[in-house]
Design a protein around this motif. Structure first.
Motif, PDB file in Angstrom:
ATOM      1  N   LEU A  85       0.875  -1.166   0.000  1.00 10.63           N
ATOM      2  CA  LEU A  85       0.000   0.000   0.000  1.00 10.63           C
ATOM      3  C   LEU A  85       0.909   1.211   0.000  1.00 10.63           C
ATOM      4  CD1 LEU A  85      -2.729  -0.818   2.667  1.00 10.63           C
ATOM      5  CD2 LEU A  85      -2.811  -1.181   0.211  1.00 10.63           C
ATOM      6  N   ILE A  94      -3.047   0.317  -3.914  1.00 13.61           N
ATOM      7  CA  ILE A  94      -2.582  -1.037  -3.667  1.00 13.61           C
ATOM      8  C   ILE A  94      -1.873  -1.501  -4.924  1.00 13.61           C
ATOM      9  CG2 ILE A  94      -4.793  -2.093  -4.339  1.00 13.61           C
ATOM     10  CD1 ILE A  94      -4.030  -4.331  -2.254  1.00 13.61           C
ATOM     11  N   ASP A  96       0.068  -4.982  -6.483  1.00 13.30           N
ATOM     12  CA  ASP A  96       0.499  -6.366  -6.380  1.00 13.30           C
ATOM     13  C   ASP A  96       1.972  -6.415  -6.773  1.00 13.30           C
ATOM     14  OD1 ASP A  96      -0.560  -9.338  -6.200  1.00 13.30           O
ATOM     15  OD2 ASP A  96       0.879  -9.215  -7.853  1.00 13.30           O
ATOM     16  N   SER A 103      -3.691 -10.251  -6.065  1.00 13.85           N
ATOM     17  CA  SER A 103      -4.353  -9.410  -5.070  1.00 13.85           C
ATOM     18  C   SER A 103      -5.699  -9.012  -5.653  1.00 13.85           C
ATOM     19  CB  SER A 103      -3.515  -8.158  -4.787  1.00 13.85           C
ATOM     20  OG  SER A 103      -2.240  -8.520  -4.293  1.00 13.85           O
ATOM     21  N   TYR A 104      -6.731  -9.057  -4.824  1.00 18.53           N
ATOM     22  CA  TYR A 104      -8.086  -8.792  -5.292  1.00 18.53           C
ATOM     23  C   TYR A 104      -8.640  -7.563  -4.591  1.00 18.53           C
ATOM     24  CZ  TYR A 104      -7.941 -13.424  -7.375  1.00 18.53           C
ATOM     25  OH  TYR A 104      -7.607 -14.512  -8.137  1.00 18.53           O
ATOM     26  N   LEU A 105      -9.301  -6.724  -5.350  1.00 21.11           N
ATOM     27  CA  LEU A 105      -9.974  -5.550  -4.820  1.00 21.11           C
ATOM     28  C   LEU A 105     -11.451  -5.681  -5.178  1.00 21.11           C
ATOM     29  CD1 LEU A 105      -9.784  -2.784  -3.421  1.00 21.11           C
ATOM     30  CD2 LEU A 105      -9.358  -1.779  -5.676  1.00 21.11           C
ATOM     31  N   ASN A 106     -12.287  -5.808  -4.156  1.00 19.97           N
ATOM     32  CA  ASN A 106     -13.728  -5.973  -4.351  1.00 19.97           C
ATOM     33  C   ASN A 106     -14.051  -7.116  -5.311  1.00 19.97           C
ATOM     34  OD1 ASN A 106     -14.257  -3.784  -2.597  1.00 19.97           O
ATOM     35  ND2 ASN A 106     -13.840  -2.363  -4.263  1.00 19.97           N
ATOM     36  N   VAL A 110      -6.330  -7.278  -9.312  1.00 15.47           N
ATOM     37  CA  VAL A 110      -5.743  -5.984  -9.664  1.00 15.47           C
ATOM     38  C   VAL A 110      -4.222  -6.062  -9.593  1.00 15.47           C
ATOM     39  CG1 VAL A 110      -7.723  -4.592  -8.921  1.00 15.47           C
ATOM     40  CG2 VAL A 110      -5.896  -5.089  -7.291  1.00 15.47           C
ATOM     41  N   LEU A 115      -7.498   2.955  -3.685  1.00 19.03           N
ATOM     42  CA  LEU A 115      -8.427   2.449  -2.680  1.00 19.03           C
ATOM     43  C   LEU A 115      -9.419   3.516  -2.262  1.00 19.03           C
ATOM     44  CD1 LEU A 115      -5.917   0.539  -0.395  1.00 19.03           C
ATOM     45  CD2 LEU A 115      -7.512  -0.436  -2.053  1.00 19.03           C
ATOM     46  N   ASP A 119     -13.560  -0.404   0.639  1.00 20.23           N
ATOM     47  CA  ASP A 119     -13.063  -1.426  -0.282  1.00 20.23           C
ATOM     48  C   ASP A 119     -12.636  -2.667   0.477  1.00 20.23           C
ATOM     49  OD1 ASP A 119     -13.435  -0.047  -2.657  1.00 20.23           O
ATOM     50  OD2 ASP A 119     -11.354   0.632  -2.807  1.00 20.23           O
ATOM     51  N   ARG A 120     -12.753  -3.811  -0.200  1.00 22.43           N
ATOM     52  CA  ARG A 120     -12.323  -5.081   0.363  1.00 22.43           C
ATOM     53  C   ARG A 120     -11.125  -5.580  -0.437  1.00 22.43           C
ATOM     54  NH1 ARG A 120     -17.336  -4.221   1.408  1.00 22.43           N
ATOM     55  NH2 ARG A 120     -18.400  -5.131   3.184  1.00 22.43           N
ATOM     56  N   ILE A 121     -10.089  -5.933   0.289  1.00 22.63           N
ATOM     57  CA  ILE A 121      -8.854  -6.422  -0.312  1.00 22.63           C
ATOM     58  C   ILE A 121      -8.695  -7.879   0.096  1.00 22.63           C
ATOM     59  CG2 ILE A 121      -6.340  -6.204  -0.335  1.00 22.63           C
ATOM     60  CD1 ILE A 121      -6.836  -3.216   0.545  1.00 22.63           C
TER      61      ILE A 121
END
Length: 137
Positions: A85, A94, A96, A103-106, A110, A115, A119-121
């Motif tokens: 981050l 964020i 990767d 790495s996943y965002l929502n 990604v 962010l 948001d959910r990481i």
């Protein structure tokens, strides 16, 4: 024959429905409301150590299975140097770091993304909620 998207990572990470805010424990939500004005925090909402909070108080925060990571995640599906981050102006990004499982965002994989609060990481079996409190001007 099943065709898989090119950006799909290894099969150990399967995109699952991420719970809505109403499914997050009320104690965690109450704790989030208490963070200082102008602060940002990551809270584990799924996986080991649910409820653990990480105040983002540096311009760069590393996440991974390396013991020297700012946020150490003890999970074989997490790369040693998985993600970072970084503060950019008033935003956090964020990135990767070339991880094996992504790495996943929502729910979306990604490489690099801005962010927003709420948001959910997802990194390995951990899902974090990113929260940025309002600033007093």
């Amino acid at each position: 024959m099943e065709i898989k998207p090119k950006n799909k990572k290894t099969e150990s990470i399967i995109d699952k429905k991420i719970e809505g805010m109403e499914e997050i424990a009320s104690a965690i939500l109450e704790d989030i409301k208490k963070i200082p004005e102008g602060s940002s925090v990551l809270v584990i909402i799924k996986g080991p150590n649910i409820g653990d909070k990480f105040l983002i108080n540096k311009s760069k925060l590393t996440i991974g299975r390396n013991l020297e990571s700012d946020i150490f995640l003890d999970d074989i599906t997490v790369s040693r140097k998985h993600a970072a981050l970084r503060k950019s102006g008033n935003n956090f990004l964020i990135k990767d770091l070339g991880s094996l499982n992504g790495s996943y965002l929502n729910g979306e994989i990604v490489d690099n993304a801005v962010l927003k609060s709420g948001d959910r990481i997802q990194i390995g079996k951990y899902i974090f909620l990113f929260f940025c409190s309002g600033r007093k001007d």
